[in-house]
Design a protein around this motif. Structure first.
Motif, PDB file in Angstrom:
ATOM      1  N   VAL A 295      23.205  57.522  27.437  1.00 13.63           N
ATOM      2  CA  VAL A 295      23.498  58.688  28.271  1.00 13.63           C
ATOM      3  C   VAL A 295      24.586  58.408  29.301  1.00 13.63           C
ATOM      4  CG1 VAL A 295      21.214  59.724  27.980  1.00 13.63           C
ATOM      5  CG2 VAL A 295      21.590  58.085  29.837  1.00 13.63           C
ATOM      6  N   ALA A 296      24.888  57.144  29.528  1.00 10.67           N
ATOM      7  CA  ALA A 296      25.965  56.789  30.462  1.00 10.67           C
ATOM      8  C   ALA A 296      26.493  55.416  30.075  1.00 10.67           C
ATOM      9  CB  ALA A 296      25.459  56.777  31.901  1.00 10.67           C
ATOM     10  N   VAL A 297      27.805  55.290  29.981  1.00 12.61           N
ATOM     11  CA  VAL A 297      28.430  54.000  29.681  1.00 12.61           C
ATOM     12  C   VAL A 297      29.621  53.822  30.608  1.00 12.61           C
ATOM     13  CG1 VAL A 297      27.675  53.872  27.282  1.00 12.61           C
ATOM     14  CG2 VAL A 297      29.806  55.023  27.813  1.00 12.61           C
ATOM     15  N   GLN A 298      29.930  52.577  30.923  1.00 11.70           N
ATOM     16  CA  GLN A 298      31.057  52.301  31.819  1.00 11.70           C
ATOM     17  C   GLN A 298      31.673  50.952  31.491  1.00 11.70           C
ATOM     18  OE1 GLN A 298      28.171  50.834  35.518  1.00 11.70           O
ATOM     19  NE2 GLN A 298      29.398  52.661  35.751  1.00 11.70           N
ATOM     20  N   TYR A 299      32.962  50.852  31.782  1.00 14.38           N
ATOM     21  CA  TYR A 299      33.713  49.615  31.557  1.00 14.38           C
ATOM     22  C   TYR A 299      34.579  49.350  32.776  1.00 14.38           C
ATOM     23  CZ  TYR A 299      37.462  46.559  29.851  1.00 14.38           C
ATOM     24  OH  TYR A 299      38.368  45.546  29.718  1.00 14.38           O
ATOM     25  N   PHE A 300      34.546  48.111  33.259  1.00 19.50           N
ATOM     26  CA  PHE A 300      35.376  47.692  34.387  1.00 19.50           C
ATOM     27  C   PHE A 300      36.066  46.381  34.043  1.00 19.50           C
ATOM     28  CE2 PHE A 300      32.270  50.401  36.383  1.00 19.50           C
ATOM     29  CZ  PHE A 300      32.929  51.006  37.436  1.00 19.50           C
ATOM     30  N   ASP A 301      37.359  46.319  34.248  1.00 20.68           N
ATOM     31  CA  ASP A 301      38.101  45.073  34.151  1.00 20.68           C
ATOM     32  C   ASP A 301      38.352  44.597  35.580  1.00 20.68           C
ATOM     33  OD1 ASP A 301      39.921  42.997  33.833  1.00 20.68           O
ATOM     34  OD2 ASP A 301      40.927  43.942  32.137  1.00 20.68           O
ATOM     35  N   PHE A 302      37.401  43.824  36.101  1.00 22.56           N
ATOM     36  CA  PHE A 302      37.490  43.382  37.490  1.00 22.56           C
ATOM     37  C   PHE A 302      38.720  42.516  37.732  1.00 22.56           C
ATOM     38  CE2 PHE A 302      32.706  43.705  37.084  1.00 22.56           C
ATOM     39  CZ  PHE A 302      32.595  44.869  37.828  1.00 22.56           C
ATOM     40  N   GLN A 303      39.053  41.690  36.762  1.00 27.67           N
ATOM     41  CA  GLN A 303      40.197  40.804  36.926  1.00 27.67           C
ATOM     42  C   GLN A 303      41.494  41.591  37.047  1.00 27.67           C
ATOM     43  OE1 GLN A 303      41.052  37.982  33.621  1.00 27.67           O
ATOM     44  NE2 GLN A 303      41.005  36.409  35.202  1.00 27.67           N
ATOM     45  N   ALA A 304      41.624  42.641  36.238  1.00 27.36           N
ATOM     46  CA  ALA A 304      42.854  43.429  36.238  1.00 27.36           C
ATOM     47  C   ALA A 304      43.027  44.219  37.525  1.00 27.36           C
ATOM     48  CB  ALA A 304      42.877  44.371  35.038  1.00 27.36           C
ATOM     49  N   ILE A 305      41.920  44.656  38.136  1.00 23.43           N
ATOM     50  CA  ILE A 305      42.041  45.489  39.338  1.00 23.43           C
ATOM     51  C   ILE A 305      41.942  44.689  40.622  1.00 23.43           C
ATOM     52  CG2 ILE A 305      41.114  47.467  38.109  1.00 23.43           C
ATOM     53  CD1 ILE A 305      38.488  47.108  39.558  1.00 23.43           C
ATOM     54  N   SER A 306      41.738  43.374  40.507  1.00 22.97           N
ATOM     55  CA  SER A 306      41.645  42.539  41.700  1.00 22.97           C
ATOM     56  C   SER A 306      42.921  42.638  42.527  1.00 22.97           C
ATOM     57  CB  SER A 306      41.396  41.084  41.298  1.00 22.97           C
ATOM     58  OG  SER A 306      41.362  40.248  42.432  1.00 22.97           O
ATOM     59  N   GLY A 307      42.768  42.885  43.814  1.00 20.34           N
ATOM     60  CA  GLY A 307      43.914  42.990  44.708  1.00 20.34           C
ATOM     61  C   GLY A 307      44.615  44.326  44.694  1.00 20.34           C
ATOM     62  N   THR A 308      44.066  45.312  43.946  1.00 23.46           N
ATOM     63  CA  THR A 308      44.640  46.658  43.883  1.00 23.46           C
ATOM     64  C   THR A 308      43.703  47.648  44.565  1.00 23.46           C
ATOM     65  OG1 THR A 308      43.584  47.439  41.844  1.00 23.46           O
ATOM     66  CG2 THR A 308      45.519  45.991  41.612  1.00 23.46           C
ATOM     67  N   PRO A 309      44.173  48.869  44.836  1.00 27.20           N
ATOM     68  CA  PRO A 309      43.272  49.865  45.440  1.00 27.20           C
ATOM     69  C   PRO A 309      42.027  50.152  44.603  1.00 27.20           C
ATOM     70  CG  PRO A 309      45.553  50.576  45.624  1.00 27.20           C
ATOM     71  CD  PRO A 309      45.560  49.354  44.766  1.00 27.20           C
ATOM     72  N   LEU A 310      42.102  49.953  43.280  1.00 26.12           N
ATOM     73  CA  LEU A 310      40.939  50.207  42.436  1.00 26.12           C
ATOM     74  C   LEU A 310      39.782  49.272  42.761  1.00 26.12           C
ATOM     75  CD1 LEU A 310      42.440  50.914  38.899  1.00 26.12           C
ATOM     76  CD2 LEU A 310      41.943  52.500  40.754  1.00 26.12           C
ATOM     77  N   GLU A 311      40.086  48.136  43.353  1.00 27.97           N
ATOM     78  CA  GLU A 311      39.034  47.192  43.721  1.00 27.97           C
ATOM     79  C   GLU A 311      38.081  47.795  44.748  1.00 27.97           C
ATOM     80  OE1 GLU A 311      38.767  42.402  44.674  1.00 27.97           O
ATOM     81  OE2 GLU A 311      40.522  43.526  45.322  1.00 27.97           O
ATOM     82  N   LEU A 312      38.566  48.785  45.497  1.00 28.58           N
ATOM     83  CA  LEU A 312      37.739  49.403  46.540  1.00 28.58           C
ATOM     84  C   LEU A 312      36.520  50.103  45.957  1.00 28.58           C
ATOM     85  CD1 LEU A 312      40.586  50.962  48.727  1.00 28.58           C
ATOM     86  CD2 LEU A 312      39.302  48.865  49.193  1.00 28.58           C
ATOM     87  N   ILE A 313      36.617  50.600  44.717  1.00 34.91           N
ATOM     88  CA  ILE A 313      35.502  51.365  44.174  1.00 34.91           C
ATOM     89  C   ILE A 313      34.393  50.480  43.625  1.00 34.91           C
ATOM     90  CG2 ILE A 313      37.082  53.235  43.561  1.00 34.91           C
ATOM     91  CD1 ILE A 313      36.709  52.469  40.654  1.00 34.91           C
ATOM     92  N   THR A 314      34.650  49.185  43.446  1.00 34.15           N
ATOM     93  CA  THR A 314      33.616  48.315  42.884  1.00 34.15           C
ATOM     94  C   THR A 314      32.749  47.681  43.956  1.00 34.15           C
ATOM     95  OG1 THR A 314      35.024  46.341  42.874  1.00 34.15           O
ATOM     96  CG2 THR A 314      35.121  47.791  40.940  1.00 34.15           C
ATOM     97  N   GLY A 315      33.244  47.657  45.190  1.00 34.48           N
ATOM     98  CA  GLY A 315      32.471  47.027  46.238  1.00 34.48           C
ATOM     99  C   GLY A 315      32.398  45.513  46.049  1.00 34.48           C
ATOM    100  N   ASN A 316      31.411  44.905  46.672  1.00 38.27           N
ATOM    101  CA  ASN A 316      31.232  43.458  46.615  1.00 38.27           C
ATOM    102  C   ASN A 316      30.478  43.092  45.339  1.00 38.27           C
ATOM    103  OD1 ASN A 316      30.662  40.775  46.988  1.00 38.27           O
ATOM    104  ND2 ASN A 316      30.004  40.994  49.116  1.00 38.27           N
ATOM    105  N   THR A 317      31.131  42.370  44.454  1.00 34.25           N
ATOM    106  CA  THR A 317      30.505  42.008  43.175  1.00 34.25           C
ATOM    107  C   THR A 317      29.900  40.607  43.194  1.00 34.25           C
ATOM    108  OG1 THR A 317      32.607  41.175  42.305  1.00 34.25           O
ATOM    109  CG2 THR A 317      32.086  43.504  41.888  1.00 34.25           C
ATOM    110  N   SER A 318      29.750  40.012  44.376  1.00 38.81           N
ATOM    111  CA  SER A 318      29.256  38.634  44.451  1.00 38.81           C
ATOM    112  C   SER A 318      27.830  38.520  43.924  1.00 38.81           C
ATOM    113  CB  SER A 318      29.329  38.113  45.890  1.00 38.81           C
ATOM    114  OG  SER A 318      28.554  38.920  46.761  1.00 38.81           O
ATOM    115  N   GLN A 319      26.999  39.545  44.120  1.00 34.92           N
ATOM    116  CA  GLN A 319      25.639  39.484  43.595  1.00 34.92           C
ATOM    117  C   GLN A 319      25.634  39.545  42.070  1.00 34.92           C
ATOM    118  OE1 GLN A 319      23.903  42.626  46.257  1.00 34.92           O
ATOM    119  NE2 GLN A 319      22.244  41.144  46.415  1.00 34.92           N
ATOM    120  N   LEU A 320      26.564  40.311  41.507  1.00 38.86           N
ATOM    121  CA  LEU A 320      26.708  40.342  40.065  1.00 38.86           C
ATOM    122  C   LEU A 320      27.125  38.966  39.555  1.00 38.86           C
ATOM    123  CD1 LEU A 320      26.646  42.173  37.551  1.00 38.86           C
ATOM    124  CD2 LEU A 320      29.039  42.718  37.986  1.00 38.86           C
ATOM    125  N   ASP A 321      28.055  38.317  40.251  1.00 38.67           N
ATOM    126  CA  ASP A 321      28.460  36.959  39.895  1.00 38.67           C
ATOM    127  C   ASP A 321      27.262  36.008  39.975  1.00 38.67           C
ATOM    128  OD1 ASP A 321      31.023  38.019  39.766  1.00 38.67           O
ATOM    129  OD2 ASP A 321      31.625  37.216  41.726  1.00 38.67           O
TER     130      ASP A 321
END
Length: 281
Positions: free
Chosen positions: A69-95
């Motif tokens: 019912v819901a799917v999503q894809y994020f390329d964190f490496q590609a958006i690192s250091g760009t404004p798109l990084e703002l929408i992912t928040g802190n991903t340290s817990q995911l790491d």
């Protein structure tokens, strides 16, 4: 309409909502704090390892069972250091799930509440607590993380409930058919977006909704939305927004045919906030 869209936008992009799924449950589950574990290579895990190209939401859907019912894809490496990084928040817990940096993520949520997650990690090490499942599945070793959550090692890492991981492994081996329920809407998307979302809309502005954010070039950002069977209200709202978009320094490209409405909004990267907060229906 702005408040409505902002609320849904934030709800849909919350990549960290996976964490309660992992860190709550019985007291015997694996701990996400990997600091006390010495990293080992993937070779330390017996059986076959996942070897699959994960570069888009379509790649993820090829390993996803029906009834998502819901799917999503994020390329964190590609958006690192760009404004798109703002929408992912802190991903340290995911790491922290792996004791390594998550560079890409795919997530599918099913109607029955189960999930399939795929994560590319760097470095490719095993730096977390696990228990070996007693038997291999299709040649792959499932690593129990507790709370009915498992990993399968490889590129990418598979993470989720056993039933969904087994389907993904069957699909990798060519023994299960890929998800097709989003086939129509995906005919109008192009690969390469760094952020992609797909949802089944329950009694709302369309039957299905696709969303992506993508860099056209170093200075131009685009937001593409595709609607399957949009309502008349959605069509009217998009038309109205396009009519005065120049006042917000946005450029609209609207295309419709039969059951599809596709809207691409572009702007200068410096105008990211206006683009992100622009209502979509």
């Amino acid at each position: 309409m702005n408040q409505k869209y902002i609320a849904i936008f934030l709800a849909v992009i919350m990549v960290m909502s996976i964490l309660p799924f992992f860190f709550t449950g019985n007291s015997n589950q694996a701990n996400g704090d990997s600091s006390s574990f010495e990293a080992a290579s993937f070779d330390s895990i017996p059986g076959k390892h996942v070897d699959y190209e994960l570069n888009s939401i379509e790649d993820g859907l090829a390993l996803t069972a029906e009834d998502a019912v819901a799917v999503q894809y994020f390329d964190f490496q590609a958006i690192s250091g760009t404004p798109l990084e703002l929408i992912t928040g802190n991903t340290s817990q995911l790491d922290g799930i792996y004791g390594a940096q998550v560079t890409k993520m795919y997530r599918a949520q099913y109607i029955n509440g189960t999930e399939l997650n795929m994560h590319s990690i760097s470095p490719q090490v095993v730096a977390f607590q696990y228990y070996l499942a007693p038997e291999l599945y299709n040649g792959y070793q499932l690593l129990s993380r507790g709370n009915n959550v498992y990993n399968v090692v490889g590129e990418p890492m598979l993470f989720g409930e056993k039933s969904q991981l087994e389907f993904a492994l069957d699909a990798i081996e060519g023994e299960a058919a890929p998800n097709t329920e989003f086939g129509r809407i995906l005919e109008f998307t192009d690969p390469g977006a760094e952020v992609q979302q797909l949802i089944v809309v329950d009694d709302g502005f369309a039957d299905q909704y696709y969303f992506e954010l993508n860099f056209e070039d170093e200075s131009t950002l685009s937001r593409t939305t595709v609607y399957l069977n949009p309502t008349e209200g959605t069509m009217n709202n998009v038309t109205a927004l396009a009519a005065n978009s120049s006042e917000r320094a946005l450029s609209y490209d609207v295309y419709s045919e039969d059951d599809i409405l596709k809207v691409t909004v572009t702007s200068d990267v410096s105008n990211f906030y206006s683009l992100a907060m622009e209502p979509a229906w």
